[in-house]
Design a protein around this motif. Structure first.
Motif, PDB file in Angstrom:
ATOM      1  N   LEU A 167      52.546  22.859  48.213  1.00 21.19           N
ATOM      2  CA  LEU A 167      51.965  21.557  47.857  1.00 21.19           C
ATOM      3  C   LEU A 167      50.610  21.677  47.655  1.00 21.19           C
ATOM      4  O   LEU A 167      50.013  20.714  46.803  1.00 21.19           O
ATOM      5  N   ASN A 168      49.524  22.670  48.187  1.00 22.21           N
ATOM      6  CA  ASN A 168      48.352  22.493  47.557  1.00 22.21           C
ATOM      7  C   ASN A 168      48.289  23.113  46.068  1.00 22.21           C
ATOM      8  O   ASN A 168      47.209  22.579  45.535  1.00 22.21           O
ATOM      9  N   GLU A 169      49.283  23.814  45.771  1.00 24.02           N
ATOM     10  CA  GLU A 169      49.352  24.018  44.228  1.00 24.02           C
ATOM     11  C   GLU A 169      49.604  23.108  43.487  1.00 24.02           C
ATOM     12  O   GLU A 169      48.939  22.618  42.414  1.00 24.02           O
ATOM     13  N   VAL A 170      50.645  22.075  44.003  1.00 23.28           N
ATOM     14  CA  VAL A 170      50.920  20.963  43.012  1.00 23.28           C
ATOM     15  C   VAL A 170      49.528  20.112  43.110  1.00 23.28           C
ATOM     16  O   VAL A 170      49.590  19.405  42.143  1.00 23.28           O
ATOM     17  N   ILE A 171      48.775  19.804  44.357  1.00 25.55           N
ATOM     18  CA  ILE A 171      47.770  19.099  44.208  1.00 25.55           C
ATOM     19  C   ILE A 171      46.816  19.496  43.268  1.00 25.55           C
ATOM     20  O   ILE A 171      46.297  18.615  42.438  1.00 25.55           O
ATOM     21  N   GLN A 172      46.324  20.720  43.275  1.00 23.63           N
ATOM     22  CA  GLN A 172      45.559  21.246  42.206  1.00 23.63           C
ATOM     23  C   GLN A 172      45.820  21.216  41.135  1.00 23.63           C
ATOM     24  O   GLN A 172      45.033  20.787  40.006  1.00 23.63           O
ATOM     25  N   LYS A 173      47.230  21.268  40.607  1.00 27.00           N
ATOM     26  CA  LYS A 173      47.626  20.881  39.111  1.00 27.00           C
ATOM     27  C   LYS A 173      47.484  19.493  38.847  1.00 27.00           C
ATOM     28  O   LYS A 173      47.127  19.402  37.810  1.00 27.00           O
ATOM     29  N   ARG A 174      47.802  18.573  39.870  1.00 29.60           N
ATOM     30  CA  ARG A 174      47.527  17.164  39.524  1.00 29.60           C
ATOM     31  C   ARG A 174      46.249  16.982  39.394  1.00 29.60           C
ATOM     32  O   ARG A 174      45.801  16.006  38.217  1.00 29.60           O
ATOM     33  N   VAL A 175      45.394  17.454  40.038  1.00 28.97           N
ATOM     34  CA  VAL A 175      44.033  17.040  39.985  1.00 28.97           C
ATOM     35  C   VAL A 175      43.236  17.789  38.648  1.00 28.97           C
ATOM     36  O   VAL A 175      42.600  16.999  38.025  1.00 28.97           O
ATOM     37  N   SER A 176      43.769  18.937  38.365  1.00 30.02           N
ATOM     38  CA  SER A 176      43.298  19.437  37.001  1.00 30.02           C
ATOM     39  C   SER A 176      43.732  18.711  35.917  1.00 30.02           C
ATOM     40  O   SER A 176      43.346  18.655  34.759  1.00 30.02           O
TER      41      SER A 176
END
Length: 181
Positions: A167-176
């Protein structure tokens, strides 16, 4: 790091009460059903095998016993010891002690102890699950409402470490992806 996410210590172990109490109820029901099956089996076994479960029967009439004493009047060639008869009366109990009632008290006492141990275990174990679930749910709600979110942080030793990582990877991708627009 923002002011909102400073390290805080949790002193409340019931984070998600509905989840944790349901978790406790499942453990407790399993345990209680095991105790009932055990008690039923012991009752059946004692009734079937031990003539009503009697461990011993107490007599109320006098019993003659022989005590071994020194024979002070013994002459030459006679025995130096003799047996003297005495009558004894066993106590009159107004209740029947049987194997089932003795085992019942032990099983109930141990069951209460086990239930307390299961309660403590399930609260602490569910805390390690409910904390990450609560954090994940809160982050997903923020994401769904379009609020800015940060990575999900959970404590070392909590459950669902891999899920939080994904989920943190998904969040980082969304933020980027949001920063690129």
């Amino acid at each position: 790091m923002s002011q909102n996410h400073k390290k805080t210590f949790r002193f409340h172990y019931l984070i998600d009460k509905e989840f944790q109490l349901k978790f406790l109820a499942h453990y407790s029901l399993l345990f209680i059903s095991g105790v009932l099956v055990t008690l039923g089996f012991l009752y059946w076994l004692n009734q079937a095998k031990y003539d009503g479960g009697a461990v011993f029967r107490l007599r109320q009439d006098a019993q003659t016993v022989y005590w071994k004493v020194e024979n002070e009047d013994a002459g030459p060639g006679e025995l130096k010891e003799k047996f003297v008869p005495r009558e004894i009366y066993l106590p009159n109990y107004d209740h029947q002690l049987n194997m089932y009632t003795i085992q019942f008290d032990a099983v109930v006492t141990l069951s209460i102890l086990y239930l307390l141990l299961i309660t403590v275990f399930s609260v602490f174990k569910s805390h390690k699950m409910a904390g990450p679930v609560f954090s994940i749910k809160r982050s997903l709600q923020r994401m769904a409402s379009g609020e800015p979110i940060e990575t999900i942080r959970i404590r070392k030793g909590d459950e669902f470490q891999e899920l939080v990582q994904v989920l943190n990877e998904v969040i980082q991708k969304r933020v980027s992806d949001g920063a690129k627009k």
